[in-house]
Design a protein around this motif. Structure first.
Motif, PDB file in Angstrom:
ATOM      1  N   VAL A  66       0.843  -1.073   0.016  1.00 48.65           N
ATOM      2  CA  VAL A  66       0.046  -0.053  -0.179  1.00 48.65           C
ATOM      3  C   VAL A  66       0.887   1.148  -0.014  1.00 48.65           C
ATOM      4  O   VAL A  66       2.145   1.090   0.430  1.00 48.65           O
ATOM      5  N   PRO A  67       0.341   2.394  -0.448  1.00 50.79           N
ATOM      6  CA  PRO A  67       1.202   3.600  -0.342  1.00 50.79           C
ATOM      7  C   PRO A  67       1.722   4.087   1.010  1.00 50.79           C
ATOM      8  O   PRO A  67       0.828   3.687   2.009  1.00 50.79           O
ATOM      9  N   MET A  68       2.675   4.645   1.191  1.00 49.63           N
ATOM     10  CA  MET A  68       3.257   5.045   2.362  1.00 49.63           C
ATOM     11  C   MET A  68       2.556   6.174   2.700  1.00 49.63           C
ATOM     12  O   MET A  68       2.244   6.988   2.010  1.00 49.63           O
ATOM     13  N   ASP A  69       2.173   6.062   4.193  1.00 54.61           N
ATOM     14  CA  ASP A  69       1.458   7.376   4.886  1.00 54.61           C
ATOM     15  C   ASP A  69       2.414   8.309   5.248  1.00 54.61           C
ATOM     16  O   ASP A  69       1.764   9.523   5.385  1.00 54.61           O
ATOM     17  N   ASP A  70       3.722   8.102   5.274  1.00 50.78           N
ATOM     18  CA  ASP A  70       4.824   9.134   5.867  1.00 50.78           C
ATOM     19  C   ASP A  70       5.248   9.775   4.951  1.00 50.78           C
ATOM     20  O   ASP A  70       6.209   9.192   4.145  1.00 50.78           O
TER      21      ASP A  70
END
Length: 156
Positions: free
Chosen positions: A99-103
């Motif tokens: 999944v895409p990084m949240d940071d």
């Protein structure tokens, strides 16, 4: 003593049965909304009609799908409180899902979803990603590796 044990087992069986039926497999009996997770009374449903294959370059696939959340579904509520678009990248040759990084400070673009990870690590994303891949290609991605049983796919 035996009667107490029998009564206790009956109570446990009823509790398990009530948890099993607490989360409907489809929101409002609409097959477009597929249960992907239920947690603490709330449920999350993948919206089948929102699925988009964003990249098809085997062995790499990127799929987007909307997931709706419904609080208190275990009490009969059916009102959608939130819609979130999830993006998933799959490396089919490695059987890895991301999944895409949240940071925003991270050097990495994608975060690996370990099929044996904790709920804190995978949350709603992993079952939603499993459903998205199955909807797009009719192939189980993590399957038993991610502890997804036949009953999981039966509702799709």
């Amino acid at each position: 003593m035996r009667k107490i044990a029998v009564v206790f087992m009956g109570i446990v069986i009823m509790m398990v049965a009530s948890v099993t039926f607490a989360y409907p497999a489809h929101l409002n009996d609409d097959p477009n909304y597929i249960l992907c997770d239920g947690h603490m009374g709330g449920a999350y449903y993948v919206d089948r009609s929102s699925l988009v294959v964003e990249q098809y370059k085997p062995p790499v696939y990127i799929i987007a799908v909307n997931v709706v959340s419904v609080p208190d579904v275990d009490n009969g509520k059916t009102k959608i409180s939130n819609v979130k678009t999830y993006h998933f990248m799959y490396r089919y040759d490695q059987r890895n899902m991301y999944v895409p990084m949240d940071d925003p400070n991270s050097d990495l673009d994608w975060r690996y979803l370990n099929p044996n990870g904790t709920y804190a690590e995978t949350g709603v994303a992993m079952p939603a990603g499993e459903i998205a891949f199955y909807l797009a290609y009719n192939i189980r991605f993590y399957a038993e590796k991610g502890d997804f049983k036949d009953s999981f796919y039966d509702r799709i």
